[in-house]
Design a protein around this motif. Structure first.
Motif, PDB file in Angstrom:
ATOM      1  N   LEU A 309      54.540  43.448  59.405  1.00 32.20           N
ATOM      2  CA  LEU A 309      54.857  43.096  58.122  1.00 32.20           C
ATOM      3  C   LEU A 309      55.604  41.923  58.291  1.00 32.20           C
ATOM      4  O   LEU A 309      56.763  41.800  58.867  1.00 32.20           O
ATOM      5  CB  LEU A 309      55.757  44.387  57.343  1.00 32.20           C
ATOM      6  N   GLU A 310      55.445  40.806  57.225  1.00 34.23           N
ATOM      7  CA  GLU A 310      56.223  39.800  57.308  1.00 34.23           C
ATOM      8  C   GLU A 310      57.504  39.589  57.141  1.00 34.23           C
ATOM      9  O   GLU A 310      58.375  38.835  57.790  1.00 34.23           O
ATOM     10  CB  GLU A 310      55.431  38.632  56.154  1.00 34.23           C
ATOM     11  N   SER A 311      58.046  40.499  56.140  1.00 34.42           N
ATOM     12  CA  SER A 311      59.672  40.605  55.932  1.00 34.42           C
ATOM     13  C   SER A 311      60.273  41.085  57.072  1.00 34.42           C
ATOM     14  O   SER A 311      61.483  40.548  57.355  1.00 34.42           O
ATOM     15  CB  SER A 311      59.783  41.446  54.565  1.00 34.42           C
ATOM     16  N   TYR A 312      59.907  42.072  57.860  1.00 33.92           N
ATOM     17  CA  TYR A 312      60.645  42.440  58.963  1.00 33.92           C
ATOM     18  C   TYR A 312      60.590  41.541  60.202  1.00 33.92           C
ATOM     19  O   TYR A 312      61.424  41.414  60.996  1.00 33.92           O
ATOM     20  CB  TYR A 312      59.926  43.990  59.323  1.00 33.92           C
ATOM     21  N   ARG A 313      59.272  41.020  60.362  1.00 31.81           N
ATOM     22  CA  ARG A 313      59.010  40.040  61.558  1.00 31.81           C
ATOM     23  C   ARG A 313      60.084  38.936  61.148  1.00 31.81           C
ATOM     24  O   ARG A 313      60.526  38.247  62.393  1.00 31.81           O
ATOM     25  CB  ARG A 313      57.466  39.608  61.427  1.00 31.81           C
ATOM     26  N   ALA A 314      59.895  38.589  59.976  1.00 30.57           N
ATOM     27  CA  ALA A 314      61.027  37.244  59.670  1.00 30.57           C
ATOM     28  C   ALA A 314      62.285  37.601  60.019  1.00 30.57           C
ATOM     29  O   ALA A 314      63.150  36.905  60.582  1.00 30.57           O
ATOM     30  CB  ALA A 314      60.833  36.872  58.125  1.00 30.57           C
ATOM     31  N   LEU A 315      62.743  38.925  59.669  1.00 28.17           N
ATOM     32  CA  LEU A 315      64.105  39.326  59.918  1.00 28.17           C
ATOM     33  C   LEU A 315      64.498  39.249  61.341  1.00 28.17           C
ATOM     34  O   LEU A 315      65.441  38.820  61.798  1.00 28.17           O
ATOM     35  CB  LEU A 315      64.282  40.627  59.502  1.00 28.17           C
TER      36      LEU A 315
END
Length: 349
Positions: A309-315
């Motif tokens: 998931l993009e949001s957790y990968r970004a985090l």
């Protein structure tokens, strides 16, 4: 004495047995543990520990009051027989480890060192991430040994405390950091002391939740706060959500205000022998060992799911690129505090 620890957990089975082993070694006699919506088997592990007579497990599956999951659990605890019979009580989280520096390093030694105290504040010592990326199934207290300095001027969260208090009827409700709803008749007789053995003023008996800045608060006791863990674990913590402010996602603000690594602190190793003995005894139970292994496997699999998931990968990417936090000087903290006080005065007008 009956010394009660009250704990709320969700998806933290991989850390539970170490936490319990440490606090049994530290002298807590009773454990009242609330679980909610667990996918990693934490609730089943607690059921087994309850069967073994080591804790009391209560499922806190809702519905939840306006205070959220944790305060709903505390309301249940306030009516529980374990709290009624406790001489002393303390609310804790699974990433918080009581660390006593006096006597044989037990809670009883701390109480005996401050015989006039009806409440003792244990100030957080923030333990940073120390650059550890991957989660491994190793004791937290042995993995993370870099911490904030003993004297911090900012942020105020570095001075927050949890309270070990005498359960004598002075307070009617539990709180995250301190007991609440004081009895107006009894409150005048309460005496609060801090982790340095200093008696505290009346504000602490009523409302304070953090110690004074710019001083050490740890001579007799501290609360080791492993709020971050490995970067992988922090991603899972963000997925789990906050226990109190469940509508706020964990992000870099939380990380930066806690990722201090300037000092080495191994003082909790004073109980490593008794803790290991307790932990080995727990892991000797085949059911607990199996459930612990399943919780570890779940954590690793869940991290890989979240990384899609993009949001957790970004985090996770931000965690990798963010350097350790730098403690502020006294002057820089005074500058910030000046505006904090002005803002408070403005809101009061």
């Amino acid at each position: 004495m009956n010394i009660l620890a009250i704990l709320t957990v969700r998806n933290e089975g991989a850390f539970l047995l170490e936490w319990l082993a440490h606090h049994r070694a530290a002298g807590f006699t009773d454990f009242l543990v609330f679980s909610n919506d667990c996918q990693d088997g934490t609730d089943r592990m607690l059921d087994r520990l309850d069967e073994m007579g080591l804790i009391t497990h209560v499922r806190n599956d809702g519905p939840y009051g306006k205070g959220g999951i944790q305060f709903t659990a505390y309301k249940l605890a306030e009516k529980h027989a374990l709290l009624a019979k406790a001489d002393w009580a303390m609310t804790l989280d699974v990433d918080e480890f009581v660390n006593i520096h006096c006597g044989a390093h037990t809670v009883t030694d701390l109480i005996e060192a401050l015989p006039q105290a009806t409440a003792i504040t244990l100030t957080w010592r923030l333990f940073g991430n120390a650059g550890i990326v991957r989660y491994e199934d190793k004791p937290v207290t042995e993995t993370f040994q870099r911490a904030a300095p003993a004297v911090m001027h900012w942020p105020w969260r570095a001075a927050m405390f949890k309270t070990l208090y005498r359960n004598d009827g002075t307070y009617g409700k539990l709180g995250v950091h301190r007991p609440r709803q004081p009895d107006p008749v009894r409150i005048g007789q309460s005496r609060w002391f801090d982790g340095e053995g200093r008696e505290l003023n009346r504000k602490f008996a009523g409302t304070r939740i953090f110690s004074n800045f710019g001083q050490s608060n740890y001579a007799l006791a501290q609360l080791n706060h492993y709020a971050l863990g490995a970067m992988e674990s922090f991603v899972l913590k963000a997925d789990r959500g906050r226990a109190v402010h469940s509508d706020q996602m964990l992000d870099l603000d939380y990380w930066v205000e806690r990722n201090f690594n300037g000092d080495e602190d191994r003082t909790i190793q004073a109980l490593s022998g008794p803790m290991r003995t307790e932990l080995d005894r727990l892991m000797a139970d085949p059911e607990l060992a199996r459930l612990h292994g399943e919780a570890v496997t779940w954590r690793k699999a869940r991290f890989e799911e979240l990384m899609l998931l993009e949001s957790y990968r970004a985090l996770f990417g931000r965690l990798l690129t963010t350097p350790p936090s730098r403690p502020l000087s006294k002057d820089a903290a005074r500058f910030l505090t000046h505006f904090a006080n002005l803002g408070r005065k403005t809101r009061q007008q």
